[in-house]
Motif scaffolding. Structure first.
Motif, PDB file in Angstrom:
ATOM      1  N   GLN A 283      -7.708   6.512  23.052  1.00 58.90           N
ATOM      2  CA  GLN A 283      -6.570   7.298  22.594  1.00 58.90           C
ATOM      3  C   GLN A 283      -5.327   6.458  22.330  1.00 58.90           C
ATOM      4  O   GLN A 283      -4.222   6.981  22.207  1.00 58.90           O
ATOM      5  N   GLY A 284      -5.494   5.156  22.228  1.00 60.83           N
ATOM      6  CA  GLY A 284      -4.376   4.280  21.912  1.00 60.83           C
ATOM      7  C   GLY A 284      -3.927   4.446  20.472  1.00 60.83           C
ATOM      8  O   GLY A 284      -4.519   5.203  19.692  1.00 60.83           O
ATOM      9  N   PRO A 285      -2.890   3.747  20.058  1.00 58.51           N
ATOM     10  CA  PRO A 285      -2.368   3.887  18.699  1.00 58.51           C
ATOM     11  C   PRO A 285      -3.367   3.421  17.643  1.00 58.51           C
ATOM     12  O   PRO A 285      -4.160   2.515  17.870  1.00 58.51           O
ATOM     13  N   ILE A 286      -3.304   4.067  16.484  1.00 52.94           N
ATOM     14  CA  ILE A 286      -4.081   3.630  15.335  1.00 52.94           C
ATOM     15  C   ILE A 286      -3.416   2.389  14.749  1.00 52.94           C
ATOM     16  O   ILE A 286      -2.192   2.313  14.650  1.00 52.94           O
ATOM     17  N   ARG A 287      -4.234   1.436  14.338  1.00 53.33           N
ATOM     18  CA  ARG A 287      -3.703   0.193  13.758  1.00 53.33           C
ATOM     19  C   ARG A 287      -4.151   0.090  12.298  1.00 53.33           C
ATOM     20  O   ARG A 287      -5.271   0.466  11.956  1.00 53.33           O
ATOM     21  N   GLU A 288      -3.258  -0.373  11.443  1.00 53.00           N
ATOM     22  CA  GLU A 288      -3.595  -0.590  10.040  1.00 53.00           C
ATOM     23  C   GLU A 288      -3.173  -1.999   9.627  1.00 53.00           C
ATOM     24  O   GLU A 288      -2.181  -2.537  10.127  1.00 53.00           O
ATOM     25  N   HIS A 289      -3.947  -2.594   8.723  1.00 52.17           N
ATOM     26  CA  HIS A 289      -3.597  -3.880   8.105  1.00 52.17           C
ATOM     27  C   HIS A 289      -3.508  -3.658   6.603  1.00 52.17           C
ATOM     28  O   HIS A 289      -4.408  -3.041   6.008  1.00 52.17           O
ATOM     29  N   TYR A 290      -2.439  -4.167   5.985  1.00 49.18           N
ATOM     30  CA  TYR A 290      -2.160  -3.917   4.561  1.00 49.18           C
ATOM     31  C   TYR A 290      -2.428  -5.187   3.759  1.00 49.18           C
ATOM     32  O   TYR A 290      -1.704  -6.177   3.886  1.00 49.18           O
ATOM     33  N   ILE A 291      -3.441  -5.121   2.929  1.00 51.31           N
ATOM     34  CA  ILE A 291      -3.960  -6.301   2.243  1.00 51.31           C
ATOM     35  C   ILE A 291      -3.567  -6.279   0.768  1.00 51.31           C
ATOM     36  O   ILE A 291      -3.651  -5.232   0.109  1.00 51.31           O
ATOM     37  N   GLY A 292      -3.168  -7.443   0.255  1.00 57.24           N
ATOM     38  CA  GLY A 292      -2.975  -7.578  -1.180  1.00 57.24           C
ATOM     39  C   GLY A 292      -1.561  -7.417  -1.673  1.00 57.24           C
ATOM     40  O   GLY A 292      -1.317  -7.456  -2.883  1.00 57.24           O
ATOM     41  N   GLY A 293      -0.583  -7.241  -0.796  1.00 54.91           N
ATOM     42  CA  GLY A 293       0.803  -7.160  -1.238  1.00 54.91           C
ATOM     43  C   GLY A 293       1.294  -8.514  -1.745  1.00 54.91           C
ATOM     44  O   GLY A 293       0.827  -9.568  -1.302  1.00 54.91           O
ATOM     45  N   THR A 294       2.207  -8.495  -2.687  1.00 46.88           N
ATOM     46  CA  THR A 294       2.761  -9.728  -3.244  1.00 46.88           C
ATOM     47  C   THR A 294       4.260  -9.764  -3.024  1.00 46.88           C
ATOM     48  O   THR A 294       4.877  -8.766  -2.635  1.00 46.88           O
ATOM     49  N   ARG A 295       4.856 -10.906  -3.312  1.00 50.02           N
ATOM     50  CA  ARG A 295       6.299 -11.044  -3.131  1.00 50.02           C
ATOM     51  C   ARG A 295       7.057 -10.092  -4.053  1.00 50.02           C
ATOM     52  O   ARG A 295       8.065  -9.514  -3.664  1.00 50.02           O
ATOM     53  N   SER A 296       6.560  -9.927  -5.285  1.00 49.66           N
ATOM     54  CA  SER A 296       7.245  -9.045  -6.237  1.00 49.66           C
ATOM     55  C   SER A 296       6.963  -7.572  -5.955  1.00 49.66           C
ATOM     56  O   SER A 296       7.791  -6.710  -6.251  1.00 49.66           O
TER      57      SER A 296
ATOM     58  N   THR B  69      -6.375  -1.089   2.552  1.00 51.59           N
ATOM     59  CA  THR B  69      -5.825  -0.888   3.894  1.00 51.59           C
ATOM     60  C   THR B  69      -6.977  -0.860   4.887  1.00 51.59           C
ATOM     61  O   THR B  69      -7.907  -0.060   4.738  1.00 51.59           O
ATOM     62  N   GLU B  70      -6.920  -1.738   5.871  1.00 56.03           N
ATOM     63  CA  GLU B  70      -7.890  -1.684   6.974  1.00 56.03           C
ATOM     64  C   GLU B  70      -7.391  -0.681   8.009  1.00 56.03           C
ATOM     65  O   GLU B  70      -6.304  -0.825   8.543  1.00 56.03           O
ATOM     66  N   ILE B  71      -8.207   0.339   8.258  1.00 57.13           N
ATOM     67  CA  ILE B  71      -7.890   1.317   9.299  1.00 57.13           C
ATOM     68  C   ILE B  71      -8.657   0.925  10.553  1.00 57.13           C
ATOM     69  O   ILE B  71      -9.880   0.804  10.531  1.00 57.13           O
ATOM     70  N   CYS B  72      -7.917   0.716  11.640  1.00 57.85           N
ATOM     71  CA  CYS B  72      -8.521   0.233  12.885  1.00 57.85           C
ATOM     72  C   CYS B  72      -8.378   1.312  13.962  1.00 57.85           C
ATOM     73  O   CYS B  72      -7.269   1.587  14.439  1.00 57.85           O
ATOM     74  N   TRP B  73      -9.505   1.910  14.315  1.00 57.34           N
ATOM     75  CA  TRP B  73      -9.531   2.999  15.306  1.00 57.34           C
ATOM     76  C   TRP B  73      -9.906   2.392  16.659  1.00 57.34           C
ATOM     77  O   TRP B  73     -10.989   1.825  16.813  1.00 57.34           O
TER      78      TRP B  73
END
Length: 275
Positions: free
Chosen positions: A240-253, A261-265
């Motif tokens: 029941q801990g917090p859900i974690r997400e990783h956001y892939i592919g963002g650029t400086r612009s 988005t990696e959803i980590c349960w």
């Protein structure tokens, strides 16, 4: 000028009801050329028919009364073009939203299927720079955009490079359950650097997750959450801990435009994760 006609004839010619014609008269976008002082009957001119058709068509297309009024009151061709172009862009955006919604509804006709690429992963301890707050779910999008930019800018200032930055997020269950709760965004901490004001250094403890990669933007991510939650509760032991997400592919612009988005349960493990 053309011929003067009664409101009844003008209603037939314009396909606008008596009620609509009275309303447009009251708000000043289609006024009769004459009102009988004794009977109060409204009379229109046949030259106003095209004007009436423009109003009816734009109202059918969802243009607001103020925009129609501005459109009809100006002789400036550029201003008219801008009003129409803006409305067309709004219609196109609404059409795309409708298409996306229809696609999502079609998916709902079939049961949620757990994809084969769900993996169980141990995330090691990670030193991060983080910004957290308590907010309403309706506030997340605007907060997310500002916070991701702030974290990426901080990393760029500290290390001179942010091309490899993969932001992440931690979301308390209360955000899903109560529509209000704690949210935190983080980035891996640059080596040998102190976080600037407003950003906190933290060590995320090791943890085990069931992980599903949601491709593309945020559209349809609820289905990915459903698939991951179904798999986790049917085959693993949900934490029941917090859900974690990783956001892939963002650029400086485009720092908030991601390819996945990696959803980590969080899940329980009989083997404690290694430090």
């Amino acid at each position: 000028m053309g011929a003067r006609v009664s409101i009844g004839d003008f209603a037939v010619m314009s396909s606008l009801s008596r009620k609509a014609l009275r309303h447009y008269h009251d708000i000043g976008i289609l006024e009769p050329v004459h009102i009988d002082a004794h009977s109060g009957y409204r009379f229109y001119d046949t030259s106003q028919v095209d004007h009436a058709h423009i109003i009816r068509r734009f109202r059918f297309l969802g243009m607001s009364i103020p925009d129609i009024k501005a459109l009809l009151s100006t002789e400036d061709t550029k201003a008219r073009t801008e009003i129409i172009t803006t409305h067309l862009e709004q219609m196109e955006a609404q059409l795309q939203h409708t298409r996306d919604t229809v696609g999502a509804l079609r998916e709902l006709l079939s049961p949620v299927q757990a994809p084969a690429d769900i993996e169980v992963r141990v995330e090691p301890a990670l030193a991060v720079w983080t910004i957290g707050t308590t907010l309403e779910t309706s506030e997340i999008d605007s907060w997310f955009t500002v916070t991701v930019r702030k974290l990426r800018d901080a990393v760029a200032a500290a290390s001179g490079d942010q091309s490899e930055v993969v932001p992440g997020g931690l979301y308390d269950r209360a955000l899903f359950l109560e529509s209000s709760g704690r949210a935190s965004l983080f980035v891996p901490a640059p080596q040998s650097a102190r976080p600037p004001s407003g950003i906190r250094a933290q060590l995320l403890p090791p943890a085990q997750f069931a992980v599903l990669t949601h491709s593309g933007g945020h559209e349809g991510i609820d289905r990915s959450y459903a698939a991951l939650g179904t798999f986790t509760n049917e085959h693993l032991i949900s934490d029941q801990g917090p859900i974690r997400e990783h956001y892939i592919g963002g650029t400086r612009s485009e720092p908030t435009t991601f390819t996945a988005t990696e959803i980590c349960w969080p899940v329980f493990s009989t083997t404690p994760p290694q430090e």
